[in-house]
Design a protein around this motif. Sequence first.
Motif, PDB file in Angstrom:
ATOM      1  N   ILE A 163       0.833  -1.203   0.000  1.00 37.31           N
ATOM      2  CA  ILE A 163       0.000   0.000   0.000  1.00 37.31           C
ATOM      3  C   ILE A 163       0.868   1.253   0.000  1.00 37.31           C
ATOM      4  N   LEU A 164       1.914   1.265   0.829  1.00 42.30           N
ATOM      5  CA  LEU A 164       2.808   2.424   0.882  1.00 42.30           C
ATOM      6  C   LEU A 164       3.481   2.677  -0.456  1.00 42.30           C
ATOM      7  N   ASP A 165       3.905   1.607  -1.131  1.00 42.94           N
ATOM      8  CA  ASP A 165       4.559   1.761  -2.432  1.00 42.94           C
ATOM      9  C   ASP A 165       3.639   2.456  -3.430  1.00 42.94           C
ATOM     10  N   HIS A 166       2.351   2.146  -3.376  1.00 45.26           N
ATOM     11  CA  HIS A 166       1.393   2.779  -4.288  1.00 45.26           C
ATOM     12  C   HIS A 166       1.081   4.209  -3.853  1.00 45.26           C
ATOM     13  N   LEU A 167       0.904   4.420  -2.553  1.00 44.83           N
ATOM     14  CA  LEU A 167       0.561   5.761  -2.081  1.00 44.83           C
ATOM     15  C   LEU A 167       1.730   6.733  -2.225  1.00 44.83           C
ATOM     16  N   ALA A 168       2.939   6.220  -2.367  1.00 42.67           N
ATOM     17  CA  ALA A 168       4.090   7.113  -2.543  1.00 42.67           C
ATOM     18  C   ALA A 168       4.062   7.820  -3.888  1.00 42.67           C
ATOM     19  N   VAL A 169       3.395   7.225  -4.880  1.00 41.65           N
ATOM     20  CA  VAL A 169       3.476   7.772  -6.245  1.00 41.65           C
ATOM     21  C   VAL A 169       2.140   8.246  -6.793  1.00 41.65           C
ATOM     22  N   VAL A 170       1.038   8.046  -6.088  1.00 38.69           N
ATOM     23  CA  VAL A 170      -0.258   8.505  -6.620  1.00 38.69           C
ATOM     24  C   VAL A 170      -0.283  10.024  -6.695  1.00 38.69           C
ATOM     25  N   ASP A 171      -1.066  10.532  -7.628  1.00 39.26           N
ATOM     26  CA  ASP A 171      -1.173  11.977  -7.794  1.00 39.26           C
ATOM     27  C   ASP A 171      -2.606  12.335  -8.163  1.00 39.26           C
ATOM     28  N   CYS A 172      -2.933  13.610  -7.993  1.00 34.81           N
ATOM     29  CA  CYS A 172      -4.283  14.074  -8.336  1.00 34.81           C
ATOM     30  C   CYS A 172      -4.293  14.487  -9.806  1.00 34.81           C
ATOM     31  N   ASP A 173      -4.163  13.504 -10.672  1.00 36.38           N
ATOM     32  CA  ASP A 173      -4.066  13.747 -12.114  1.00 36.38           C
ATOM     33  C   ASP A 173      -5.151  13.022 -12.895  1.00 36.38           C
ATOM     34  N   GLY A 174      -6.196  12.572 -12.218  1.00 40.10           N
ATOM     35  CA  GLY A 174      -7.256  11.834 -12.888  1.00 40.10           C
ATOM     36  C   GLY A 174      -8.411  12.722 -13.317  1.00 40.10           C
ATOM     37  N   ARG A 175      -9.301  12.127 -14.109  1.00 44.38           N
ATOM     38  CA  ARG A 175     -10.490  12.843 -14.580  1.00 44.38           C
ATOM     39  C   ARG A 175     -11.783  12.104 -14.270  1.00 44.38           C
ATOM     40  N   THR A 176     -11.666  10.884 -13.757  1.00 45.85           N
ATOM     41  CA  THR A 176     -12.857  10.095 -13.453  1.00 45.85           C
ATOM     42  C   THR A 176     -13.605  10.699 -12.267  1.00 45.85           C
ATOM     43  N   ALA A 177     -14.886  10.893 -12.417  1.00 51.14           N
ATOM     44  CA  ALA A 177     -15.699  11.450 -11.338  1.00 51.14           C
ATOM     45  C   ALA A 177     -15.677  10.516 -10.129  1.00 51.14           C
ATOM     46  N   TYR A 178     -15.615  11.102  -8.950  1.00 53.18           N
ATOM     47  CA  TYR A 178     -15.567  10.312  -7.721  1.00 53.18           C
ATOM     48  C   TYR A 178     -16.809   9.447  -7.596  1.00 53.18           C
ATOM     49  N   ALA A 179     -17.949   9.967  -8.024  1.00 51.77           N
ATOM     50  CA  ALA A 179     -19.191   9.193  -7.951  1.00 51.77           C
ATOM     51  C   ALA A 179     -19.092   7.932  -8.804  1.00 51.77           C
ATOM     52  N   ASP A 180     -18.457   8.025  -9.974  1.00 56.04           N
ATOM     53  CA  ASP A 180     -18.299   6.853 -10.835  1.00 56.04           C
ATOM     54  C   ASP A 180     -17.412   5.809 -10.178  1.00 56.04           C
ATOM     55  N   LEU A 181     -16.330   6.268  -9.519  1.00 52.12           N
ATOM     56  CA  LEU A 181     -15.449   5.332  -8.829  1.00 52.12           C
ATOM     57  C   LEU A 181     -16.177   4.649  -7.677  1.00 52.12           C
ATOM     58  N   LEU A 182     -16.950   5.405  -6.902  1.00 50.52           N
ATOM     59  CA  LEU A 182     -17.700   4.815  -5.789  1.00 50.52           C
ATOM     60  C   LEU A 182     -18.733   3.818  -6.292  1.00 50.52           C
ATOM     61  N   THR A 183     -19.358   4.123  -7.428  1.00 51.77           N
ATOM     62  CA  THR A 183     -20.328   3.184  -8.006  1.00 51.77           C
ATOM     63  C   THR A 183     -19.643   1.903  -8.442  1.00 51.77           C
ATOM     64  N   GLU A 184     -18.443   2.037  -8.999  1.00 52.42           N
ATOM     65  CA  GLU A 184     -17.704   0.855  -9.460  1.00 52.42           C
ATOM     66  C   GLU A 184     -17.306  -0.048  -8.303  1.00 52.42           C
ATOM     67  N   ILE A 185     -16.753   0.556  -7.248  1.00 54.87           N
ATOM     68  CA  ILE A 185     -16.296  -0.288  -6.137  1.00 54.87           C
ATOM     69  C   ILE A 185     -17.470  -0.798  -5.313  1.00 54.87           C
ATOM     70  N   GLY A 186     -18.643  -0.150  -5.438  1.00 59.51           N
ATOM     71  CA  GLY A 186     -19.806  -0.584  -4.679  1.00 59.51           C
ATOM     72  C   GLY A 186     -20.231  -2.001  -5.006  1.00 59.51           C
ATOM     73  N   ALA A 187     -20.074  -2.383  -6.283  1.00 57.94           N
ATOM     74  CA  ALA A 187     -20.461  -3.735  -6.685  1.00 57.94           C
ATOM     75  C   ALA A 187     -19.575  -4.796  -6.054  1.00 57.94           C
ATOM     76  N   ASP A 188     -18.396  -4.378  -5.579  1.00 56.97           N
ATOM     77  CA  ASP A 188     -17.435  -5.325  -5.022  1.00 56.97           C
ATOM     78  C   ASP A 188     -17.381  -5.270  -3.499  1.00 56.97           C
ATOM     79  N   CYS A 189     -18.107  -4.337  -2.897  1.00 59.59           N
ATOM     80  CA  CYS A 189     -18.053  -4.169  -1.446  1.00 59.59           C
ATOM     81  C   CYS A 189     -18.762  -5.317  -0.730  1.00 59.59           C
ATOM     82  N   ILE A 190     -18.288  -5.624   0.454  1.00 59.58           N
ATOM     83  CA  ILE A 190     -18.843  -6.675   1.288  1.00 59.58           C
ATOM     84  C   ILE A 190     -19.769  -6.053   2.323  1.00 59.58           C
ATOM     85  N   ARG A 191     -20.874  -6.715   2.614  1.00 59.04           N
ATOM     86  CA  ARG A 191     -21.790  -6.225   3.637  1.00 59.04           C
ATOM     87  C   ARG A 191     -21.054  -6.089   4.968  1.00 59.04           C
ATOM     88  N   GLY A 192     -21.137  -4.899   5.546  1.00 64.16           N
ATOM     89  CA  GLY A 192     -20.455  -4.633   6.806  1.00 64.16           C
ATOM     90  C   GLY A 192     -19.083  -4.014   6.646  1.00 64.16           C
TER      91      GLY A 192
END
Length: 426
Positions: free
Chosen positions: A315-344
């Motif tokens: 996780i640290l290796d990835h967080l060291a290089v991430v940047d705010c350079d995307g264009r995908t709407a946050y709502a779209d990302l939340l909708t995408e990961i919602g299908a994979d979320c576990i109850r609770g």
Amino acid sequence: MSAAPLTGWLAARRKALVLIALTVIAYLAAINRGQAFPWAMAGLLTATLITGYTWPHWLVKRLSATRTGPTRAEEGETIAFQVVVANRGWLPRFMVEFIDHLPFAGPAETGTKSSEKVLGLLAYLPGLRSSHFEVSVLCEKRGHYQLGPVALASSFPLGLAEARQSRRDGVQTLTVYPDVFNIMALPLRGAPSQIHRGGYVLPEGAGAAEFAGLRDYRRGDNPRHIHWPSTARLNELIVREYEPLASACLYLVLDQRQAANIGHGKESTFEYAVRIAASMARYACLQNIRTRVAGEGQHLVRLPAGAGDAHYQDILDHLAVVDCDGRTAYADLLTEIGADCIRGETAVVFLAENPAYAERTLQALAILQARRVHIFAVVFDQDSFRAGDNGPPIAAADGLTGALLELGAHIVRVRRGDDLVQLFNS
């Protein structure tokens, strides 16, 4: 050539231009007067010009420099580099600067010059000798960097010209991780469909994680759970009953859109989000809580669930290089990961009080809540992060906090300059 570059060019060569002008004047005076003294002055000025341009090249000739140091560090940490400068010539060298390419030290600016740092001045080095010294540098920006090459430069004695020698000996990589703070506890809830500390889904009829008592056998019960002493005593099948233990699961969801980032450098909402995410991941992985991370930018982040030291390092290796350079709407990302979320599961979201996109984001969060996903909302106070900007402040969405409370979210409000340790442990 425009006015600004021309002014800079003249300022950098002012000494040389003045000396050249004096030399020309001295020669004109000598020619017109026919006396020895003006010729001596003209010759002295000429020798000074030649020395000023040739001596720096001799000073850096037959010198070599190497730099060694750590390959990993944390934002805000001071690290030490070991430097060795060797003189392979017979004559001594003096007044030579040691210059390095260190993009992690200093403000986030572009260009080679902004990342060059003078790490030391070699006042005197005898012939056929080496000089060892240590240089301390503050890691100011997270990221994965290539350091070097190191260079030796001199403009001694007159500063008319700079001679530089660069070698590939000092090239290395350095990963600067986010500044992580201690979190003692997080208000996480459990996902009852998972084994405690394991995160594996329980198959139907396979029992559970903790003994709860005895009961009569029912069709479909696992025969391995039959309690034989009670069965023999009562002359009927008795089985052990288990109660599933809730296992906390954490889903860190970063908003990597450029438009969502408010502020500059380390005092921006995205940098705060990265530090908070890294700190939460550290707490969760040390507690053996299964954690995953998602983000949508040029550096795509999709880390599957895991726990322990190795997963935290990933996780640290990835967080060291991430940047705010995307264009995908946050709502779209939340909708995408919602299908994979576990109850609770607990989803950590990072929000700025911007009404331009809050409505769609809240709709996506409502869908997560309907899937029985618990929401941990880190809400940034936009006005505090915009302090010092020339633009007018953006009006906050007054209903955002209320809408999050209606969704049952746990809310932490963050302002620029807040003590995050106190904020997340109060």
